[in-house]
Design a protein around this motif. Sequence first.
Motif, PDB file in Angstrom:
ATOM      1  N   THR A 254       2.518   4.360  -9.624  1.00  0.00           N
ATOM      2  CA  THR A 254       3.053   5.208  -8.573  1.00  0.00           C
ATOM      3  C   THR A 254       4.532   4.905  -8.359  1.00  0.00           C
ATOM      4  O   THR A 254       5.349   5.786  -8.195  1.00  0.00           O
TER       5      THR A 254
ATOM      6  N   VAL B   7       7.498   7.434  -8.478  1.00  0.00           N
ATOM      7  CA  VAL B   7       8.318   7.787  -7.330  1.00  0.00           C
ATOM      8  C   VAL B   7       9.791   7.621  -7.679  1.00  0.00           C
ATOM      9  O   VAL B   7      10.644   8.416  -7.294  1.00  0.00           O
TER      10      VAL B   7
ATOM     11  N   TYR C 151       3.990  19.046   1.229  1.00  0.00           N
ATOM     12  CA  TYR C 151       3.323  18.653  -0.011  1.00  0.00           C
ATOM     13  C   TYR C 151       4.022  17.457  -0.649  1.00  0.00           C
ATOM     14  O   TYR C 151       5.244  17.420  -0.718  1.00  0.00           O
ATOM     15  N   THR C 152       3.252  16.471  -1.130  1.00  0.00           N
ATOM     16  CA  THR C 152       3.873  15.286  -1.733  1.00  0.00           C
ATOM     17  C   THR C 152       4.493  15.598  -3.098  1.00  0.00           C
ATOM     18  O   THR C 152       3.922  16.363  -3.874  1.00  0.00           O
TER      19      THR C 152
ATOM     20  N   THR D 255       2.829  13.906  -7.762  1.00  0.00           N
ATOM     21  CA  THR D 255       1.732  14.751  -8.238  1.00  0.00           C
ATOM     22  C   THR D 255       1.967  15.198  -9.669  1.00  0.00           C
ATOM     23  O   THR D 255       3.079  15.072 -10.189  1.00  0.00           O
TER      24      THR D 255
ATOM     25  N   SER E 109      -2.599  14.813  -7.537  1.00  0.00           N
ATOM     26  CA  SER E 109      -2.130  13.431  -7.425  1.00  0.00           C
ATOM     27  C   SER E 109      -3.120  12.450  -8.057  1.00  0.00           C
ATOM     28  O   SER E 109      -3.819  11.697  -7.361  1.00  0.00           O
TER      29      SER E 109
ATOM     30  N   ALA F  48       3.031   7.686  -0.480  1.00  0.00           N
ATOM     31  CA  ALA F  48       3.049   9.110  -0.148  1.00  0.00           C
ATOM     32  C   ALA F  48       3.230   9.335   1.359  1.00  0.00           C
ATOM     33  O   ALA F  48       3.978  10.220   1.767  1.00  0.00           O
ATOM     34  N   ALA F  49       2.527   8.510   2.173  1.00  0.00           N
ATOM     35  CA  ALA F  49       2.500   8.788   3.614  1.00  0.00           C
ATOM     36  C   ALA F  49       3.320   7.788   4.435  1.00  0.00           C
ATOM     37  O   ALA F  49       3.147   7.683   5.641  1.00  0.00           O
TER      38      ALA F  49
ATOM     39  N   VAL G  75       1.264  13.589   4.497  1.00  0.00           N
ATOM     40  CA  VAL G  75       1.583  14.552   3.433  1.00  0.00           C
ATOM     41  C   VAL G  75       0.303  15.222   2.927  1.00  0.00           C
ATOM     42  O   VAL G  75      -0.781  14.647   3.017  1.00  0.00           O
TER      43      VAL G  75
ATOM     44  N   PHE H 176      -1.768  16.700  -0.390  1.00  0.00           N
ATOM     45  CA  PHE H 176      -1.835  16.558  -1.846  1.00  0.00           C
ATOM     46  C   PHE H 176      -3.121  17.226  -2.310  1.00  0.00           C
ATOM     47  O   PHE H 176      -3.929  17.675  -1.485  1.00  0.00           O
TER      48      PHE H 176
ATOM     49  N   SER I 222      -0.552   9.364   8.017  1.00  0.00           N
ATOM     50  CA  SER I 222       0.331   8.218   8.234  1.00  0.00           C
ATOM     51  C   SER I 222      -0.202   7.355   9.380  1.00  0.00           C
ATOM     52  O   SER I 222      -1.126   7.753  10.096  1.00  0.00           O
TER      53      SER I 222
END
Length: 519
Positions: free
Chosen positions: A18, A22, A64-65, A68, A74, A88-89, A94, A96, A107
């Motif tokens: 991840t 990112v 939207y994240t 993905t 994702s 992501a959060a 977010v 996904f 979150s």
Amino acid sequence: MTNHTSMLVAPSILAPSTVNHVNANGAALLSTMVVALVASLAMGLLRRQKVGATDGSLASIPPYTPITYPFLGSLQYFFGHWDFLKTAAEKGSVSFHLASHKCIALSLETRQAFFSDFKTDSALGYAIMLAGTPNLSKDFMKAVGIDVTLGGRSYKYLTALIRKERVITNMPILYAYAYTQMGGLAGTTIDPFDTFREVIFRLTVNTTTSLNVAADPDACNALLKIFHGLDLAATPVTVLFPWFFGPDRMRRFYLMKQFYNTIRNTINERKLKGRNDDDPMQFLIDEGLSTIEITQFAIAVLFTGNANTAVIAPALVCDLATHPSYLSQVREEIEAFISLFNADTSLPLKTRIQTIAYDEWIRPGAFPIMERCLKETIRLRVGTPLHRLNHTDKDIQMGSVIVPPGTIASFHTSFVHHNEDIFTAPFEWDPERFTQGREEDKKSPMAFVGWGVGRHPCLGQKFATFETFLLTALTVMLYDIEVVDQHGKGLIEMPPVDLNNPVVSPPPTPVHLKLSARA
Ligand code: HEM
């Protein structure tokens, strides 16, 4: 039993870490984002960004994240649950997707609304995210043998079966099973996560499913093997494509059928030999459940009743063994407790404990030190996502987040349990953090969620506490214990907790317990 992560296949093309993903830049990321945006628009995830909430505030479907892949969504989620949900959060909830499943990663700020919500369905959320149960329609679920209406009723039956008055009558059997498993192990080295799982499974079968099955260790182990097989066959493919009748889903069907056969045979045998009124299975039959419904109930309850306890109970013993000062305090506390009921230390432990009633073990304050050690083991080791499905046809609001119909909202407990703004040195096992003066779990609302909070508190907390304290008492009172690795080398601390699993799991590297007779 193997955790889900260990059986995931991680194709390197589809699954860079991840973090790498990112941080990636340039054309690859841009094109991924564009395609994801198009895909998410097509799926209707971004259909309304802001809607007026009933309290006048603005609530919205989260953005939207960018983490993905085109169409599949994702997939990073499967290769590291916490790595994905945290990244992501981190700055807010977010959206996904995972193939056709619409999801929202919540979150930290949304947790109170998440735990207080009563309109979403937790059982169906887990069914989809863990086992790949189809979320197509109620009719489809019924067609493949999953009666969605049993979900609510199951809790009623479970509550009745584990209520104090019922468990009390079973205590002699529960003691006998626990002692049979834990006695006579001096001089051996065990994998506590296997040994405890077997006995906890047997105690759970006895209490929630059938006395006859529990009385037969081979039958119990056969059921446990089925669970292991179901676990192995719950892969990302079964989650992503619930409609695909591939090898894993076929295997799951086959195993469920085997489970069903065991239940059916037990019921038939009972009909031939006459009824047994004190038995959980008789209770379920008398409640009017069909054989298939009893099978569904047993699978759900044995999974729920075993999954956490079979990891937390042995982990507590290992945490004590790697913290000798706590081990000796807990031993003293247990000795004082047992002496309240039988002070004759010349008698075998088995004899001394067998008159202790169920409610004594779970009386608040019965074991002040062991209670906070257990709470700390749970805080440290329950680092998993929790799920809710909006199974209604209307939007459901969770604080500032709108959860559209058919969407699964997930909150990862590490947002609180491993948050250094709430818990000092969150990866250290430190039961003193709960004592008066520190009380770190009271620093912010819903900081400790290890037994569930709000609308979905754990229904089995008392029974799980009893099982954990009983097995801990037997282990630490019968043996001197040492945590060792698979080569027998002593470990002074437990391996770091892995937060990337879909369910509470044993440590990522093997941990064994060396047991010797107490001097
Ligand atoms: C150490 C052992 C255990 C731990 C740490 C634990 C933890 C939890 C947590 C955190 C939840 C809330 C999940 C959520 O909010 O989505 C929960 C719910 C639940 N637990 Fe446990 N649990 C344990 C043992 C058990 C046992 C032994 C049983 C049954 C025999 C059980 C039955 C349930 C049920 C039925 C729910 C769902 C309640 C609802 O959705 O309203 N648990 N548990």
